[in-house]
Design a protein around this motif. Structure first.
Motif, mmCIF file in Angstrom:
data_model
loop_
_atom_site.group_PDB
_atom_site.id
_atom_site.type_symbol
_atom_site.label_atom_id
_atom_site.label_comp_id
_atom_site.label_asym_id
_atom_site.label_seq_id
_atom_site.Cartn_x
_atom_site.Cartn_y
_atom_site.Cartn_z
ATOM 1 N N PHE A 1 -29.446 -12.188 -2.489
ATOM 2 C CA PHE A 1 -30.449 -13.215 -2.814
ATOM 3 C C PHE A 1 -31.867 -12.842 -2.393
ATOM 4 C CE2 PHE A 1 -26.334 -15.348 -2.497
ATOM 5 C CZ PHE A 1 -26.267 -15.884 -3.772
ATOM 6 N N GLU A 2 -32.008 -12.213 -1.227
ATOM 7 C CA GLU A 2 -33.342 -11.945 -0.690
ATOM 8 C C GLU A 2 -34.145 -10.989 -1.579
ATOM 9 O OE1 GLU A 2 -34.661 -13.782 1.493
ATOM 10 O OE2 GLU A 2 -36.540 -12.651 1.592
ATOM 11 N N ARG A 3 -33.446 -10.160 -2.343
ATOM 12 C CA ARG A 3 -34.169 -9.236 -3.221
ATOM 13 C C ARG A 3 -35.098 -9.960 -4.189
ATOM 14 N NH1 ARG A 3 -29.673 -5.173 -5.351
ATOM 15 N NH2 ARG A 3 -29.208 -4.151 -3.388
ATOM 16 N N SER A 4 -34.702 -11.189 -4.594
ATOM 17 C CA SER A 4 -35.553 -11.975 -5.490
ATOM 18 C C SER A 4 -36.279 -13.078 -4.730
ATOM 19 C CB SER A 4 -34.707 -12.614 -6.599
ATOM 20 O OG SER A 4 -34.125 -11.616 -7.390
ATOM 21 N N ALA A 5 -35.640 -13.599 -3.679
ATOM 22 C CA ALA A 5 -36.160 -14.796 -3.002
ATOM 23 C C ALA A 5 -37.482 -14.543 -2.288
ATOM 24 C CB ALA A 5 -35.126 -15.329 -2.017
ATOM 25 N N TRP A 6 -37.721 -13.316 -1.814
ATOM 26 C CA TRP A 6 -38.995 -13.080 -1.108
ATOM 27 C C TRP A 6 -40.160 -13.328 -2.052
ATOM 28 C CZ3 TRP A 6 -42.669 -9.586 -2.706
ATOM 29 C CH2 TRP A 6 -42.260 -8.615 -3.619
ATOM 30 N N ARG A 7 -39.949 -13.084 -3.345
ATOM 31 C CA ARG A 7 -41.048 -13.312 -4.276
ATOM 32 C C ARG A 7 -40.968 -14.682 -4.957
ATOM 33 N NH1 ARG A 7 -42.648 -9.357 -9.183
ATOM 34 N NH2 ARG A 7 -43.262 -7.984 -7.495
ATOM 35 N N TYR A 8 -39.767 -15.067 -5.381
ATOM 36 C CA TYR A 8 -39.649 -16.257 -6.226
ATOM 37 C C TYR A 8 -39.164 -17.497 -5.481
ATOM 38 C CZ TYR A 8 -40.418 -12.915 -9.937
ATOM 39 O OH TYR A 8 -40.964 -11.946 -10.736
ATOM 40 N N ARG A 9 -38.916 -17.376 -4.198
ATOM 41 C CA ARG A 9 -38.499 -18.496 -3.353
ATOM 42 C C ARG A 9 -37.356 -19.289 -3.979
ATOM 43 N NH1 ARG A 9 -42.537 -19.274 0.707
ATOM 44 N NH2 ARG A 9 -44.124 -17.687 0.388
ATOM 45 N N GLU A 10 -37.490 -20.637 -4.092
ATOM 46 C CA GLU A 10 -36.333 -21.419 -4.553
ATOM 47 C C GLU A 10 -36.009 -21.172 -6.021
ATOM 48 O OE1 GLU A 10 -39.846 -24.259 -4.395
ATOM 49 O OE2 GLU A 10 -39.032 -22.613 -3.216
#
Ligand SMILES: Cc1cc2nc3c(=O)[nH]c(=O)nc-3n(C[C@H](O)[C@H](O)[C@H](O)COP(=O)(O)O)c2cc1C
Length: 200
Positions: free
Chosen positions: A130-139
């Motif tokens: 999840f963190e691969r996308s979440a750092w940029r796109y959050r929720e």
């Protein structure tokens, strides 16, 4: 970690895209026949492999080209591979053995007893980091990740069809059961989709 190189001559000049889309169906009744390593290589390359070397862009689109999905092929019956769980390394188009063993029974049990999980020659287990996308796109990352799994799944459907193989998207499974099978924690990384593939 010992790497298993996958065959790189993946091009096969398959059917036209219109024919493939017309004939794609979810197939659940697999024959007890092995998949070749070349067939697995083609499935993985056209599912999520690198198709544009310079920028390392892949067969499936990804929000921000962050590629949060991982693929773990579970080999039930693949020529040249010991039965077990493998991880697909996109960068060098290789596999690494995560855990050797026969996981057919566990995969069926954690997918509501679905026999196709045991009959498939290989089950492509899609997980998300999840963190691969979440750092940029959050929720919003969660939405993107699920959409991206859908793109990869459709690629698997289409390349399987073009290769004369069968597959079926499977969303009905016990998350924790599958997380345990591939040894991910269910928080940082979790299984989100299953694609059993076999001869039909
Ligand atoms: C998100 C999603 C989850 C699915 N989960 C399952 C499943 O758990 N078991 C199953 O047998 N089929 C599953 N399917 C396959 C559908 O049943 C199938 O796509 C539908 O019946 C239409 O048939 P077709 O794919 O042959 O066009 C799933 C499909 C999608 C898109």
């Amino acid at each position: 970690m010992a790497k298993i190189e996958l065959p790189r001559e993946v091009e096969f000049g398959g059917l036209s895209v219109d024919r493939v889309i017309e004939s794609r169906r979810s197939e659940r009744d697999f024959k007890d026949m092995p998949l070749s390593l070349l067939e697995l290589s083609r499935l993985l390359h056209y599912a999520y492999g690198i198709t544009e070397k310079r920028e390392q862009l892949r067969a499936a689109p990804s929000a921000g080209a962050l590629y949060p999905i991982e693929i773990y092929p579970v080999a039930n019956n693949v020529q040249g591979l010991a039965r077990g769980i493998y991880r697909y390394f996109v960068a060098d188009h290789s596999l690494a053995l995560v855990r050797e063993g026969d996981f057919r029974h566990q995969m069926m049990r954690h997918a509501l007893g679905e026999e196709m999980m045991g009959r498939a020659s290989v089950v492509l287990v899609l997980s998300a980091i999840f963190e691969r996308s979440a750092w940029r796109y959050r929720e919003r990352a969660y939405r993107y990740i699920l959409l991206e799994a859908g793109h990869i799944s459709q690629n698997i459907y289409l390349v399987a069809t073009a290769l004369g193989l069968g597959t079926c998207a499977v969303g009905a499974f016990d998350d924790q059961g599958y997380n345990k099978i591939i040894r991910v924690d269910g928080k940082m990384e979790s299984v989100i989709y299953l694609m059993p593939v076999g001869k039909i």
